[in-house]
Design an enzyme around this catalytic site. Structure first.
Site, PDB file in Angstrom:
ATOM      1  N   ASP A 129      -1.424  -2.836   1.559  1.00  0.00           N
ATOM      2  CA  ASP A 129      -0.583  -3.755   0.777  1.00  0.00           C
ATOM      3  C   ASP A 129       0.547  -2.973   0.127  1.00  0.00           C
ATOM      4  O   ASP A 129       0.420  -1.759  -0.099  1.00  0.00           O
ATOM      5  CB  ASP A 129      -1.405  -4.434  -0.330  1.00  0.00           C
ATOM      6  CG  ASP A 129      -2.479  -5.343   0.244  1.00  0.00           C
ATOM      7  OD1 ASP A 129      -2.380  -5.728   1.424  1.00  0.00           O
ATOM      8  OD2 ASP A 129      -3.422  -5.652  -0.506  1.00  0.00           O
ATOM      9  N   LYS A 130       1.587  -3.696  -0.257  1.00  0.00           N
ATOM     10  CA  LYS A 130       2.748  -3.039  -0.871  1.00  0.00           C
ATOM     11  C   LYS A 130       2.326  -2.240  -2.117  1.00  0.00           C
ATOM     12  O   LYS A 130       2.834  -1.149  -2.373  1.00  0.00           O
ATOM     13  CB  LYS A 130       3.783  -4.115  -1.225  1.00  0.00           C
ATOM     14  CG  LYS A 130       5.141  -3.559  -1.518  1.00  0.00           C
ATOM     15  CD  LYS A 130       6.164  -4.673  -1.605  1.00  0.00           C
ATOM     16  CE  LYS A 130       7.507  -4.097  -2.031  1.00  0.00           C
ATOM     17  NZ  LYS A 130       8.506  -5.118  -2.263  1.00  0.00           N
TER      18      LYS A 130
END
Ligand code: URA
Length: 269
Positions: free
Chosen positions: A103-104
């Site tokens: 995920d970011k």
């Protein structure tokens, strides 16, 4: 460099091993002008390999580990945001892609490569590659939570998650103290970077979790299922590959031959 023809073609990106075997058996590949018939035929430097009359050139495989920082997208390209590939400055960086996604806001180990077949194997849901993450979770993770993770959780995909292992390391007690589970102050050999929760009064459990799948937001959704929110997530290993703790966030290095071998051995299991 003597190599089997099927491996050569797969590395050149023409398909999986089984796909290229079919191509070879169909007689579409010429080796120095002669139709190849067998996947195990050998290709050596200087030989001409043609598929449907077009030259096939061998791309040297490259493998990098990146310590992904927060705020960066796990993709090869993005029209707005910086991507993980933008960190790599080698000449063929444009051919690299991340083997899997974080995920970011997740940090840690990411493998970047141009080796499609290897990435495919590592990510295959059938292979159950172990991935270990450090995770900080708001609240106290209980023995019941550990049991539920071990049994697999229904996170709304129609199929329970595979068993995940939760190992509790330490916790912030809500009064600014980081303690181990015997009630002692946790020492400096702690897994964390000694960053504190933003507010001292927050109770936070620090754990390692091992999962063998790669579902979308999997760890966050698993903790969500037991009513807890993930505050920090960092991947520290994937199969035999372990994050080099000497790499700062955003730092990267080529894999050693042993590390590459370790990934490929894994692939065969
Ligand atoms: N699980 C998540 O929730 N996020 C990640 O980035 C990786 C695993």
């Amino acid at each position: 460099m003597v190599m089997r023809l099927d491996k050569f073609l797969a590395h050149a990106g023409l398909g999986t091993r089984s796909e290229v075997k079919k191509i070879i058996r169909s007689g579409r590949v010429l080796l120095n002008g002669v139709a190849a018939k067998r996947p195990e035929d050998k290709v050596d430097e200087g030989m001409e390999v043609l598929l449907d009359g077009k030259v096939v050139s061998y791309a040297v495989s490259e493998y990098y580990m990146l310590n992904k920082p927060k705020g960066v997208v796990s993709a090869s390209r993005d029209k707005d945001a910086k991507t993980v590939v933008d960190y790599i400055t080698c000449p063929h960086a444009k051919d690299l892609f991340p083997a899997g996604r974080l995920d970011k806001d997740t940090e840690g180990l990411l493998l970047l490569t141009n080796d499609g077949p290897l990435a495919h194997e590592l990510l295959s849901p059938k292979k159950h590659v172990e991935k270990v993450y450090q995770v900080w979770v708001e609240g106290m993770v209980t023995a019941e939570d550990q049991k539920l993770f071990g049994e697999g959780l229904d996170i709304g995909d129609g199929k329970k998650t595979r068993p995940a292992k939760l190992e509790k390391i330490s916790y912030y007690d809500g009064e600014g103290r980081l303690l181990d589970f015997d009630g002692f102050e946790a020492g400096s050999a702690e897994i964390d970077n000694l960053e504190k929760p933003e507010e001292n009064r927050i109770c936070q459990t620090r754990l390692e979790i091992t999962i063998t799948e790669g579902r979308y937001h999997q760890i966050k959704r698993m903790f969500g299922k037991v009513g807890k929110s993930v505050q920090y997530l960092r991947r520290v290993s994937m199969g035999n590959l372990v994050l080099d703790e000497g790499l700062e966030p955003g730092g990267y290095r080529s894999l050693t031959e042993e590390e590459i071998f370790g990934l490929k051995i894994f692939k065969k299991t």
